[in-house]
Write an enzyme that holds these catalytic residues in place. Sequence first.
Site, short mmCIF file in Angstrom:
data_model
loop_
_atom_site.label_atom_id
_atom_site.label_comp_id
_atom_site.label_asym_id
_atom_site.label_seq_id
_atom_site.Cartn_x
_atom_site.Cartn_y
_atom_site.Cartn_z
N ASN A 115 -6.92 1.39 10.17
CA ASN A 115 -5.89 1.51 9.14
C ASN A 115 -5.22 0.17 8.85
OD1 ASN A 115 -6.33 4.25 8.88
ND2 ASN A 115 -4.52 4.85 10.05
N ARG A 451 -16.36 9.67 -3.52
CA ARG A 451 -16.94 9.18 -2.27
C ARG A 451 -17.92 10.23 -1.77
NH1 ARG A 451 -13.48 4.97 -0.61
NH2 ARG A 451 -11.28 5.29 -1.17
N ARG A 481 -12.54 2.31 -3.51
CA ARG A 481 -12.34 1.16 -2.64
C ARG A 481 -13.12 1.28 -1.34
NH1 ARG A 481 -6.49 0.23 -2.32
NH2 ARG A 481 -6.77 -1.10 -4.15
N HIS A 511 -10.81 10.14 -10.25
CA HIS A 511 -10.52 10.59 -8.89
C HIS A 511 -10.53 12.12 -8.79
CE1 HIS A 511 -7.76 11.05 -5.28
NE2 HIS A 511 -8.67 10.20 -4.83
N TYR A 544 -11.38 16.13 7.25
CA TYR A 544 -10.27 16.13 6.31
C TYR A 544 -9.87 17.56 5.99
CZ TYR A 544 -10.94 11.15 5.13
OH TYR A 544 -11.03 9.78 5.16
N ARG A 640 1.80 13.23 4.37
CA ARG A 640 1.07 12.64 5.50
C ARG A 640 1.42 11.18 5.66
NH1 ARG A 640 -3.77 9.79 5.54
NH2 ARG A 640 -4.27 10.52 3.46
N HIS A 668 -5.00 16.22 3.94
CA HIS A 668 -5.43 15.56 2.70
C HIS A 668 -5.19 16.38 1.45
CE1 HIS A 668 -8.60 13.71 0.00
NE2 HIS A 668 -7.99 12.63 0.46
#
Length: 770
Positions: A115, A451, A481, A511, A544, A640, A668
């Site tokens: 992270n 993704r 990213r 997204h 997730y 979160r 998530h």
Amino acid sequence: MSTAPKTAASKEPQDAGRADDSAPETTPSSPSTAVARFKPRAASRPRNVARSAATTEKAKSTKTASADEPELPADRFLDREMSWLQFNERVLQLSTDPNVPLLERARFLSIFSSNLDEFFMVRVAGLKRRIAAGLAVRSASGLEPRELLDDLTRASHDLMDLHAGIFQRQVRPALEDEGIRLLKLSQLTDADRDYLGTYFEAQVYPVLTPLAVDPAHPFPYISGLSVNLAVLLIDPKTGREHFARVKVPPLLPRMVKLPTGEGEDPLYDARFVTLEDVIAEHLDVLFPGMEVHEQFTFRVTRNEDLEVEEDDAENLLTALEKELTRRRFGAAVRLEVADDMDDHVLDLLTRELGVSDDEVFRLPEPLDLRGLGDIADLDRSELQWPRFMPKTHPLLAPVERSEAPDILGAMRSSDILLHHPYDSFSTSVQAFVEQAAADPDVLAIKQTLYRTSGNSPIISALIDAAQAGKQVLAVVEIKARFDEENNITWARKLERAGVHVVYGMVGLKTHAKLCLVVRHEGDGIRRYCHVGTGNYNPKTARLYEDLGLLTTDPDVGEDLGRLFNQLSGMAPRAKFKRLLVAPRSVRSGLIEQIDRCIEAARAGKASSVSFKVNSIVDEQIIDACYRASQAGVKVNVLVRGISALRPGVPGLSENIEVRSILGRFLEHSRVFVFDVEGQEPIAYIGSADMMHRNLDRRVEALVRLTDERQVATVVDLVATGMSPQTSSWRLDAEGRWIRENLTPDGAPKNDYQADLIEAYSKRRRKARRR
């Protein structure tokens, strides 16, 4: 149906924390308190801090319920960057918690490292770039750019020191007590050295490239995030000192496992040595004829954010591929070095890399604790979370186990709300796409891909569908990213298979998590839809926590058809029935619902607003929450990561509560619930967080739930997370996160995710008895 949910704030006393500065405490405390307490600088400032021009402009456009409302204070926003560091601090706290299994504590140390790497590569690097270009402005929290950079630097130093200390003083000794040892060179036996010598010669030596520095060899380029050895050599003939750099190969295992030693249990004992130590042990092989005087490890973090001007790029794919090449040569923003590194070697590195003193982090070895993830994967179930296997949603489970599930048939019967990872992704969303690809009556499949995983079954299903003659559209976001190269690869593969691949709309990342299947039935067509909060990635779906809706509702089908036409063509602006779509209507649609709750509260009706998000930063959304609080609306936010919302401020946000939950799964999902006494609650799920990038620069989609049971499910999901009986962190008015994981008598509070595992297991058992 229901009134506003009762999730009142805890009445337990607040932790005083640190009030003198923004540095963390460096002494780990009990698991119910923070190991590093950050108090954002803006919290101790007078409430007349000037806002940035961007914030002021946004505030002008924010809808106000009445002209005589009091002006909101200027320092009402917490700083988003410091809030992110506080999030990673909460991750670090889990590594100190004795109630967390030991190998999972090691994993949290690894996650912290990963992270923080991304934080430096993107957030810190971006801030430094804007400062250097003269483009940085005062943040919404009131901090000048260099003030913010100083705060981030100081807090990062404290956190990284604490992170290393937790490993060295807590986790490493605990691992050794369980027979899991990370050895130093001085601890190796002769048998270990023989084994490593053979390993080095066969596996490591062939891929090493030692690079000397002298008049004929300039200082080499140091790639970002690589572990390196800085080696000082002495020429025995001349006595001259030379410098060389050896890169630790990133494709080899970082933790080298040694064979079982004498007297060790092969099932339980495990010994490791780092790859850099293996190389250090054999430097004489790399530099024959030279005397190895000293060697030290170091690691560089570089700016790896992408800059692609889409308006000027005729071919976005080609432009992005070129930018990915340039990314590898970004400016250095952090230098991690072994704490025993000689000053003259450090001076050489800082000079050649162009880093300042405050960008240097002296840490005990080993550097880069991401490698602890390999140790956390050891087959020691008693030191890990209890085994968990996602189950098929009861509405998708076949009556006979030998039968294949009929996903499309189940969708025709009713809407299905999925909750991953508790509901299996492979037997729901993945099976939905695979069944559609194989169904001869399916005419078209349209899907967004942000993704995905290597060898993705979703990608394979889309390719099979295209090769079977179906119309297949894939909206691939190649600018996701750190997944850009992966997505470019899949985009090329899809194109070669005949899939219509588009890259969304210029200037906007796509997204949204959407899949539309068009099937011929009878005299017409039926649309089968999936709208989710998470990516179409079978691997992350096991880690997730996400929600998804499977539906054949005509309104949703029409909405998705219009949205996909916008993404792939030149369709005019469309109106949607059950969707809120960014950048046009997510922010305005949510604020409209908040204002509805405000009006109800002023009319004397109990009302509440409840969010479950990854981050809440957007000033307009936050201001709407403040206005709601002032009107008496209860505002619950389960976040979160980042929160710029400051709860519990008298006269501003005393009706706002913010909590955070971290655990074995990454929370998530995004949920938005608006509840007014005497009315049915309104609930949305979708892909958007409350951040500028999501609301202004991305295509996002929220879908409204219409089934009462599904609405009740997400209402309970947020309410349980906000409950004082649930283990969580609570954000106070000064911007400090206070862990509340123990009852007054010291017993652990309810584990949110463990309770959900049990609840979904009971649901499954109950369904099988019917």
